[in-house]
Motif scaffolding. Structure first.
Motif, PDB file in Angstrom:
ATOM      1  N   PRO A  40      43.920  32.294  35.827  1.00 12.22           N
ATOM      2  CA  PRO A  40      43.297  31.511  36.995  1.00 12.22           C
ATOM      3  C   PRO A  40      42.850  32.353  38.267  1.00 12.22           C
ATOM      4  O   PRO A  40      43.019  33.453  38.192  1.00 12.22           O
ATOM      5  CB  PRO A  40      44.943  30.931  37.238  1.00 12.22           C
ATOM      6  CG  PRO A  40      45.944  31.949  36.947  1.00 12.22           C
ATOM      7  CD  PRO A  40      45.174  32.693  35.600  1.00 12.22           C
ATOM      8  N   LYS A  41      42.159  31.626  39.011  1.00 13.20           N
ATOM      9  CA  LYS A  41      41.478  32.040  40.205  1.00 13.20           C
ATOM     10  C   LYS A  41      42.501  32.013  41.386  1.00 13.20           C
ATOM     11  O   LYS A  41      42.365  32.876  42.444  1.00 13.20           O
ATOM     12  CB  LYS A  41      40.350  31.340  40.567  1.00 13.20           C
ATOM     13  CG  LYS A  41      39.355  31.744  39.271  1.00 13.20           C
ATOM     14  CD  LYS A  41      38.069  30.941  39.767  1.00 13.20           C
ATOM     15  CE  LYS A  41      37.156  31.085  38.486  1.00 13.20           C
ATOM     16  NZ  LYS A  41      35.791  31.215  38.590  1.00 13.20           N
ATOM     17  N   LYS A  42      43.644  31.105  41.253  1.00 14.86           N
ATOM     18  CA  LYS A  42      44.488  31.102  42.411  1.00 14.86           C
ATOM     19  C   LYS A  42      45.828  30.670  41.927  1.00 14.86           C
ATOM     20  O   LYS A  42      45.811  29.910  40.915  1.00 14.86           O
ATOM     21  CB  LYS A  42      43.953  30.327  43.641  1.00 14.86           C
ATOM     22  CG  LYS A  42      43.887  28.724  43.364  1.00 14.86           C
ATOM     23  CD  LYS A  42      43.474  28.071  44.612  1.00 14.86           C
ATOM     24  CE  LYS A  42      43.634  26.619  44.554  1.00 14.86           C
ATOM     25  NZ  LYS A  42      43.212  25.778  45.682  1.00 14.86           N
ATOM     26  N   TRP A 101      47.025  29.613  29.613  1.00 18.04           N
ATOM     27  CA  TRP A 101      45.531  29.743  29.992  1.00 18.04           C
ATOM     28  C   TRP A 101      44.589  30.205  29.183  1.00 18.04           C
ATOM     29  O   TRP A 101      44.989  31.559  28.776  1.00 18.04           O
ATOM     30  CB  TRP A 101      45.260  30.038  31.384  1.00 18.04           C
ATOM     31  CG  TRP A 101      45.809  29.161  32.598  1.00 18.04           C
ATOM     32  CD1 TRP A 101      47.229  28.500  32.387  1.00 18.04           C
ATOM     33  CD2 TRP A 101      45.230  28.599  33.671  1.00 18.04           C
ATOM     34  NE1 TRP A 101      47.649  27.924  33.477  1.00 18.04           N
ATOM     35  CE2 TRP A 101      46.318  27.961  34.172  1.00 18.04           C
ATOM     36  CE3 TRP A 101      44.106  28.879  34.256  1.00 18.04           C
ATOM     37  CZ2 TRP A 101      46.305  27.314  35.595  1.00 18.04           C
ATOM     38  CZ3 TRP A 101      43.938  28.192  35.610  1.00 18.04           C
ATOM     39  CH2 TRP A 101      44.711  27.445  35.789  1.00 18.04           C
ATOM     40  N   GLY A 119      44.954  33.657  46.471  1.00 15.89           N
ATOM     41  CA  GLY A 119      44.097  34.106  45.763  1.00 15.89           C
ATOM     42  C   GLY A 119      44.265  35.161  44.648  1.00 15.89           C
ATOM     43  O   GLY A 119      44.945  35.992  45.114  1.00 15.89           O
ATOM     44  N   LEU A 120      43.602  34.949  43.698  1.00 19.31           N
ATOM     45  CA  LEU A 120      43.652  35.985  42.588  1.00 19.31           C
ATOM     46  C   LEU A 120      42.062  36.665  42.362  1.00 19.31           C
ATOM     47  O   LEU A 120      41.162  35.912  42.061  1.00 19.31           O
ATOM     48  CB  LEU A 120      44.136  35.536  41.356  1.00 19.31           C
ATOM     49  CG  LEU A 120      45.491  34.980  41.381  1.00 19.31           C
ATOM     50  CD1 LEU A 120      45.926  34.426  40.140  1.00 19.31           C
ATOM     51  CD2 LEU A 120      46.566  36.130  41.792  1.00 19.31           C
ATOM     52  N   PRO A 121      41.792  37.824  42.117  1.00 20.44           N
ATOM     53  CA  PRO A 121      40.714  38.530  41.918  1.00 20.44           C
ATOM     54  C   PRO A 121      40.563  38.204  40.369  1.00 20.44           C
ATOM     55  O   PRO A 121      41.485  37.738  39.483  1.00 20.44           O
ATOM     56  CB  PRO A 121      40.933  39.761  42.173  1.00 20.44           C
ATOM     57  CG  PRO A 121      42.421  40.007  41.635  1.00 20.44           C
ATOM     58  CD  PRO A 121      43.024  38.918  42.409  1.00 20.44           C
ATOM     59  N   ALA A 122      39.221  38.532  39.853  1.00 24.55           N
ATOM     60  CA  ALA A 122      39.183  38.622  38.341  1.00 24.55           C
ATOM     61  C   ALA A 122      40.164  39.425  37.585  1.00 24.55           C
ATOM     62  O   ALA A 122      40.064  40.514  38.092  1.00 24.55           O
ATOM     63  CB  ALA A 122      37.660  39.027  38.194  1.00 24.55           C
ATOM     64  N   ASP A 181      47.632  39.950  43.378  1.00 21.34           N
ATOM     65  CA  ASP A 181      47.066  38.896  44.351  1.00 21.34           C
ATOM     66  C   ASP A 181      46.160  39.464  45.258  1.00 21.34           C
ATOM     67  O   ASP A 181      46.416  40.685  45.378  1.00 21.34           O
ATOM     68  CB  ASP A 181      48.158  38.145  44.706  1.00 21.34           C
ATOM     69  CG  ASP A 181      48.908  38.521  45.584  1.00 21.34           C
ATOM     70  OD1 ASP A 181      48.779  38.850  46.870  1.00 21.34           O
ATOM     71  OD2 ASP A 181      50.151  39.153  45.131  1.00 21.34           O
ATOM     72  N   ARG A 182      45.462  38.701  46.093  1.00 21.28           N
ATOM     73  CA  ARG A 182      44.527  39.028  46.959  1.00 21.28           C
ATOM     74  C   ARG A 182      45.359  39.398  48.489  1.00 21.28           C
ATOM     75  O   ARG A 182      44.581  39.617  49.321  1.00 21.28           O
ATOM     76  CB  ARG A 182      43.433  38.415  47.296  1.00 21.28           C
ATOM     77  CG  ARG A 182      42.220  38.247  46.116  1.00 21.28           C
ATOM     78  CD  ARG A 182      41.317  37.087  46.351  1.00 21.28           C
ATOM     79  NE  ARG A 182      40.570  36.813  45.271  1.00 21.28           N
ATOM     80  CZ  ARG A 182      39.249  37.136  45.104  1.00 21.28           C
ATOM     81  NH1 ARG A 182      38.526  37.337  46.394  1.00 21.28           N
ATOM     82  NH2 ARG A 182      38.568  37.228  43.842  1.00 21.28           N
ATOM     83  N   GLU A 227      49.943  28.997  48.783  1.00 20.30           N
ATOM     84  CA  GLU A 227      48.847  29.351  47.795  1.00 20.30           C
ATOM     85  C   GLU A 227      48.359  30.849  48.150  1.00 20.30           C
ATOM     86  O   GLU A 227      48.562  31.139  49.230  1.00 20.30           O
ATOM     87  CB  GLU A 227      47.571  28.414  47.555  1.00 20.30           C
ATOM     88  CG  GLU A 227      46.813  28.403  49.106  1.00 20.30           C
ATOM     89  CD  GLU A 227      45.877  27.247  49.396  1.00 20.30           C
ATOM     90  OE1 GLU A 227      45.734  26.298  48.379  1.00 20.30           O
ATOM     91  OE2 GLU A 227      45.197  26.915  50.256  1.00 20.30           O
TER      92      GLU A 227
END
Length: 101
Positions: free
Chosen positions: A45-47, A41, A91-94, A74-75, A89
């Motif tokens: 990615p954001k998630k 990428w 989420g991912l932080p910046a 990951d979050r 699924e």
């Protein structure tokens, strides 16, 4: 007579397994993921999503993302998608650009 009943039962059981193989399977298999294996990428990615071939059961910490140093990134919000029970699924932080697994 008993032998005949056992043979009939075994034949019906085998027929059921062949007719409904998904019911005999104990594992769901991955059919799709994002990011996919070896995907590159331009931005992190954001998630992360993983889709299975059947609905899955919720399990604590069932999805975890690690950076190349082994740090969990990951979050910690892994969940089954409420619209589609075959998708796991989180989420991912910046994230900085690195390699993740």
């Amino acid at each position: 007579m008993k032998t005949r009943k056992y043979v009939l039962f075994a034949a019906l059981l085998l027929f059921g397994v062949l007719l409904f193989p998904s019911m005999a399977s104990a594992h769901a298999y991955i059919v799709k993921s994002s990011p996919s294996e070896n995907e590159v990428w331009k931005a992190p990615p954001k998630k992360v999503t993983i889709q299975f071939d059947e609905k899955i059961q919720p399990v604590n910490d069932s999805i975890q993302v690690f950076d190349e140093d082994g740090k969990r990134v990951d979050r910690k919000d892994g969940r089954i998608n409420f619209r589609n029970g075959t998708i796991l699924e989180c989420g991912l932080p910046a994230l900085r650009s690195k390699n993740f697994s």
